[in-house]
Structure formats: structure tokens, C-alpha cells
Design a protein around this motif. Structure first.
Motif, PDB file in Angstrom:
ATOM      1  N   PRO A 129       0.699  -0.987   0.044  1.00  0.00           N
ATOM      2  CA  PRO A 129       0.098  -0.121  -0.093  1.00  0.00           C
ATOM      3  C   PRO A 129       0.873   1.330   0.028  1.00  0.00           C
ATOM      4  N   TYR A 130       0.741   2.272  -0.937  1.00  0.00           N
ATOM      5  CA  TYR A 130       1.500   3.197  -1.094  1.00  0.00           C
ATOM      6  C   TYR A 130       1.607   4.148  -0.042  1.00  0.00           C
ATOM      7  N   TYR A 131       0.631   4.260   0.761  1.00  0.00           N
ATOM      8  CA  TYR A 131       0.379   5.520   1.638  1.00  0.00           C
ATOM      9  C   TYR A 131       1.393   5.302   2.696  1.00  0.00           C
ATOM     10  N   ILE A 132       2.036   3.908   2.725  1.00  0.00           N
ATOM     11  CA  ILE A 132       2.917   3.759   3.689  1.00  0.00           C
ATOM     12  C   ILE A 132       4.400   3.352   3.350  1.00  0.00           C
ATOM     13  N   THR A 133       4.444   3.614   2.166  1.00  0.00           N
ATOM     14  CA  THR A 133       5.903   3.177   1.551  1.00  0.00           C
ATOM     15  C   THR A 133       7.280   3.383   2.522  1.00  0.00           C
ATOM     16  N   SER A 134       7.327   4.794   2.942  1.00  0.00           N
ATOM     17  CA  SER A 134       8.592   4.991   3.776  1.00  0.00           C
ATOM     18  C   SER A 134       8.579   4.220   4.806  1.00  0.00           C
ATOM     19  N   PRO A 135       7.436   4.248   5.658  1.00  0.00           N
ATOM     20  CA  PRO A 135       7.557   3.439   7.001  1.00  0.00           C
ATOM     21  C   PRO A 135       7.778   2.011   6.869  1.00  0.00           C
ATOM     22  N   LYS A 156       6.465   5.525  -8.823  1.00  0.00           N
ATOM     23  CA  LYS A 156       7.818   5.579  -9.857  1.00  0.00           C
ATOM     24  C   LYS A 156       8.308   6.577  -9.269  1.00  0.00           C
ATOM     25  N   GLU A 157       7.699   7.850  -8.777  1.00  0.00           N
ATOM     26  CA  GLU A 157       8.473   8.953  -8.313  1.00  0.00           C
ATOM     27  C   GLU A 157       9.434   8.444  -6.851  1.00  0.00           C
ATOM     28  N   VAL A 158       8.842   7.893  -6.302  1.00  0.00           N
ATOM     29  CA  VAL A 158       9.303   7.447  -4.820  1.00  0.00           C
ATOM     30  C   VAL A 158      10.540   6.339  -5.233  1.00  0.00           C
ATOM     31  N   ALA A 159      10.603   5.651  -6.227  1.00  0.00           N
ATOM     32  CA  ALA A 159      11.715   4.677  -6.521  1.00  0.00           C
ATOM     33  C   ALA A 159      12.798   5.470  -7.103  1.00  0.00           C
ATOM     34  N   GLU A 160      12.272   6.502  -7.883  1.00  0.00           N
ATOM     35  CA  GLU A 160      13.427   7.268  -8.526  1.00  0.00           C
ATOM     36  C   GLU A 160      14.438   8.048  -7.298  1.00  0.00           C
ATOM     37  N   ARG A 161      13.424   8.645  -6.264  1.00  0.00           N
ATOM     38  CA  ARG A 161      14.129   9.372  -5.289  1.00  0.00           C
ATOM     39  C   ARG A 161      14.713   8.443  -4.445  1.00  0.00           C
ATOM     40  N   ILE A 162      14.424   6.952  -4.087  1.00  0.00           N
ATOM     41  CA  ILE A 162      15.169   6.411  -3.135  1.00  0.00           C
ATOM     42  C   ILE A 162      16.535   5.899  -4.082  1.00  0.00           C
ATOM     43  N   LYS A 168      20.862  14.917  -6.105  1.00  0.00           N
ATOM     44  CA  LYS A 168      19.269  14.860  -6.009  1.00  0.00           C
ATOM     45  C   LYS A 168      18.987  13.779  -4.739  1.00  0.00           C
ATOM     46  N   MET A 169      20.135  13.717  -3.795  1.00  0.00           N
ATOM     47  CA  MET A 169      19.884  12.989  -2.710  1.00  0.00           C
ATOM     48  C   MET A 169      18.876  13.635  -1.712  1.00  0.00           C
ATOM     49  N   SER A 170      18.158  12.913  -0.847  1.00  0.00           N
ATOM     50  CA  SER A 170      17.127  13.410   0.243  1.00  0.00           C
ATOM     51  C   SER A 170      17.349  12.557   1.383  1.00  0.00           C
ATOM     52  N   VAL A 171      16.500  12.974   2.514  1.00  0.00           N
ATOM     53  CA  VAL A 171      16.840  12.034   3.563  1.00  0.00           C
ATOM     54  C   VAL A 171      16.255  10.607   3.277  1.00  0.00           C
ATOM     55  N   LEU A 172      15.209  10.300   2.481  1.00  0.00           N
ATOM     56  CA  LEU A 172      14.668   9.240   2.058  1.00  0.00           C
ATOM     57  C   LEU A 172      15.941   8.372   1.423  1.00  0.00           C
ATOM     58  N   ALA A 173      16.363   8.987   0.382  1.00  0.00           N
ATOM     59  CA  ALA A 173      17.500   8.308  -0.446  1.00  0.00           C
ATOM     60  C   ALA A 173      18.572   7.630   0.583  1.00  0.00           C
ATOM     61  N   LEU A 174      19.153   8.712   1.387  1.00  0.00           N
ATOM     62  CA  LEU A 174      20.150   8.175   2.350  1.00  0.00           C
ATOM     63  C   LEU A 174      19.620   7.272   3.347  1.00  0.00           C
ATOM     64  N   SER A 175      18.367   7.389   3.747  1.00  0.00           N
ATOM     65  CA  SER A 175      18.328   6.285   4.859  1.00  0.00           C
ATOM     66  C   SER A 175      17.991   4.911   4.169  1.00  0.00           C
ATOM     67  N   VAL A 176      17.852   4.861   2.934  1.00  0.00           N
ATOM     68  CA  VAL A 176      17.766   3.506   2.070  1.00  0.00           C
ATOM     69  C   VAL A 176      19.119   3.165   1.863  1.00  0.00           C
ATOM     70  N   GLN A 177      19.950   4.001   1.161  1.00  0.00           N
ATOM     71  CA  GLN A 177      21.494   3.752   0.765  1.00  0.00           C
ATOM     72  C   GLN A 177      22.212   3.423   1.691  1.00  0.00           C
ATOM     73  N   ILE A 178      21.930   3.847   3.224  1.00  0.00           N
ATOM     74  CA  ILE A 178      22.991   3.679   4.188  1.00  0.00           C
ATOM     75  C   ILE A 178      22.961   2.248   4.620  1.00  0.00           C
ATOM     76  N   TYR A 179      21.731   1.464   4.337  1.00  0.00           N
ATOM     77  CA  TYR A 179      21.819   0.072   4.596  1.00  0.00           C
ATOM     78  C   TYR A 179      21.826  -1.013   3.461  1.00  0.00           C
ATOM     79  N   SER A 180      21.774  -0.302   2.129  1.00  0.00           N
ATOM     80  CA  SER A 180      21.532  -1.241   0.959  1.00  0.00           C
ATOM     81  C   SER A 180      21.806  -0.614  -0.398  1.00  0.00           C
ATOM     82  N   GLN A 181      21.578  -1.235  -1.258  1.00  0.00           N
ATOM     83  CA  GLN A 181      21.735  -0.802  -2.795  1.00  0.00           C
ATOM     84  C   GLN A 181      20.496  -0.930  -3.463  1.00  0.00           C
ATOM     85  N   ASP A 200       2.092   6.279 -12.280  1.00  0.00           N
ATOM     86  CA  ASP A 200       2.763   5.347 -12.501  1.00  0.00           C
ATOM     87  C   ASP A 200       3.543   4.542 -11.472  1.00  0.00           C
ATOM     88  N   SER A 201       4.020   3.465 -11.610  1.00  0.00           N
ATOM     89  CA  SER A 201       4.741   2.763 -10.572  1.00  0.00           C
ATOM     90  C   SER A 201       6.100   1.966 -10.969  1.00  0.00           C
TER      91      SER A 201
END
Ligand code: SAH
Length: 293
Positions: A129-135, A156-162, A168-181, A200-201
Motif C-alpha cells: 500500500p503506497y500510503y505507507i511506503t517509507s515507514p 515511480k517517483e518514490v523509486a526514483e527518489r530512493i 538529488k539526494m534526500s533524507v529518504l534516499a540516504l536512509s535506504v542507501q545507508i543500509y543497502s543498494q 505510474d509505479s
């Protein structure tokens, strides 16, 4: 893949079972065989895998996972959908449907409850469910029982941001890239779902997931912790209009000259903005600042 449903079939299943689409639960059911195939391929499944699925809905993906894996644990919030799922997937003895909210079922509590008992590792594969993607992503990546891999359908936009690079980094991108690829596998049209979402997705694959110790090691931390890193990142991004140096100076209570000296030592341009820094540089900054205290 004979379990994929056309929009007409989805409508008729819902009608027959007296179900209505709950928009507030982000219900958009997958109706595209190719996308289903791509998700399964990206997850690189084998018969030993245990998989957690979030929001199984009508069970389209669950069915496919059940055929390919040792164990599927699917967590669904919609009570009525859970009843239908249990009935439809009854023949699969390796599927466990849990009624509940994923955000209240952290992996640790699943482990404590014995659900993940003998699992040494697990994957997360889901059209979430997209409304809770980041959590959801945060929940799994920051858990003490992290998955081996995550393959998620997200906006799609969230995947690109991550998956963003410095600039184009953001807190979201960093919080994923800290742990993973993170990696964007495929774009998915909104018409691959019924009802179609507004945007789109994309299939997002999150692999090479690190433990906390591995994160600290990879960033060369001595005294610093992940918590320090997140704190510095939050401060760095605190005001979008300001330069990084100004945000750090006010957030850390350090004089501008001190920040300039640190930047010079670490090879960071004094005019940098938070979105321009690489993860490595955030690590260097955290390392340096943790030594000052
Ligand atoms: N995976 C299905 C359905 C995706 S729609 C498919 O691909 O067709 C998202 C699903 O997540 C819905 O079934 C919705 O009821 C469920 N859901 C929404 N919020 C949830 C939550 N907090 N925890 C678990 N499931 C949730």
C-alpha cells in the motif's frame, strides 16, 4: 501464471465476495502478468526461501510466491480480504495469512511470536500500500532482524527518489542507501492495476542489505553510530533554502569558521547543498563531528 486476474475478473471477485475497494487502504490490485513475472524474477526465489508479503489483497502475488518458496507469511489489514484469502489459498500449506497492520508487526515481533522461528533469513516481496511506503522500508531496514532482499512495487517517483545520486539526494534516499543498494528494475504503468492509481509505479529492488555493524564498518565509524549519522543528515537537510554549512552551523551550534575548517579537511565545497553530498561524505562528516564531542 494462471492466477492473474483481468480488471473484469477483479471486479467480479469483489462483487461475489461482497467486498468494496477500500481506497484508504491503498487497494490497487495487480492485473498484469508481465509485471507479476518481473517481480518474481527480481526476487530471485528458490525453494528454501521464506518470504514476507505485505498487503496480499486478492492473493495474486501470494499464489505465485507459494509455488516458488518454502514459506510465505502474508500480512493483510483488511479483515474481509483475509477471509477470502484464507479460503482461496487453503490448498497451500506453506502460506500463513496474518490479519493485521504491518506497521504493528515489526519483524522482531514476528520472530518473537515464533512466526519467523527457524528462519535464518527472509525476503520481502510485495505490491505494497503506497500510503505507507517509507515507514515500511524503514521498518525492515532498521530492524534488528533485517531481510536479505526486498522487491517492492512502489510509486515511480518514490523509486526514483530512493535510487538518486548525489545532486538529488534526500533524507529518504540516504536512509535506504545507508543500509543497502536500491535499484529501479522496471517502470510499471498505472494501467497494470485495477483500480488504476493516479500515478505510474516501478519495481524497486533493495539488495546487499547491511547489518548495523556492517554500516558502521563501511563508513569507517569509530565512535559514531547510525543514530549520529541520521542526526547529522536531518540537521543538514533541515532548511532546504539554506546551504549545508549554515544548517550544520545552526543545528550543531558550531561557528561558521569551524564548519569551514571541517569542510576543508573533508574536501567538501563550502557552497554545497545537502542534496549534493554522497553517503560517504555524510559518513565522513559524522565521523569528524563525533570526535569533537
Ligand atoms: N498485493 C495485492 C494488493 C495490493 S493493494 C496485489 O498486488 O494485487 C495493497 C494491499 O495492502 C491491500 O490489500 C490493502 O488492504 C493492504 N494494506 C493496506 N494497509 C495495510 C497495512 N497497514 N498492513 C497490511 N496490509 C495493508
Amino acid at each position: 501464471m494462471n492466477n492473474i486476474h483481468s480488471p473484469e475478473e477483479i471486479k467480479s471477485i469483489l462483487r461475489q465476495s461482497n467486498l468494496v475497494v477500500l481506497k484508504q487502504l491503498g487497494q490497487h490490485f495487480l492485473a498484469d502478468e508481465k509485471v507479476l513475472k518481473n517481480i518474481i524474477e527480481a526476487a530471485d526465489l528458490n525453494k528454501n526461501d521464506a518470504v514476507i508479503e505485505i498487503g496480499p489483497g486478492l492473493g495474486t502475488l501470494t499464489h505465485e510466491l507459494a509455488l516458488k518458496c518454502r514459506k510465505v507469511i502474508a500480512i493483510e489489514k483488511d479483515k474481509k480480504m483475509v477471509e477470502l484469502l484464507r479460503k482461496n489459498l487453503e490448498r497451500f500449506k506453506n502460506v500463513e495469512i496474518i490479519e493485521g497492520d504491518i506497521l504493528e508487526r515489526v519483524p522482531v515481533s514476528l520472530k518473537e511470536a515464533g512466526t519467523l522461528n527457524s528462519l535464518n533469513s527472509y525476503k520481502v516481496v510485495a505490491n505494497i500500500p503506497y500510503y505507507i511506503t517509507s515507514p515500511i522500508i524503514k521498518l525492515f531496514l532498521e530492524s534488528s532482524v533485517k531481510p536479505e532482499l526486498m522487491v517492492l512495487l512502489v510509486q515511480k517517483e518514490v523509486a526514483e527518489r530512493i535510487c538518486a545520486c548525489p545532486g538529488k539526494m534526500s533524507v529518504l534516499a540516504l536512509s535506504v542507501q545507508i543500509y543497502s543498494q536500491p535499484e529501479l528494475i522496471n517502470l510499471v504503468s498505472k494501467n497494470s492495476f485495477w483500480p488504476a492509481p493516479k500515478v505510474d509505479s516501478a519495481i524497486l529492488k533493495i539488495s546487499n542489505i547491511k547489518t548495523s555493524a556492517e554500516v558502521r564498518k563501511s563508513l569507517g565509524f569509530k565512535k559514531a553510530s547510525e543514530k549520529d549519522l541520521f542526526r547529522i543528515i536531518k540537521i543538514g537537510f533541515s532548511s532546504k533554502r539554506k546551504k549545508l554549512a549554515n544548517n550544520l552551523s545552526s543545528g550543531l551550534n558550531l561557528r561558521k569558521e569551524e564548519i569551514s575548517k571541517i569542510f576543508e579537511k573533508l574536501g567538501i565545497n563550502e557552497n554545497s547543498r545537502a542534496q549534493e553530498l554522497s553517503l560517504k561524505k555524510w559518513g565522513d562528516l559524522t565521523n569528524f563531528i563525533s570526535m569533537l564531542n
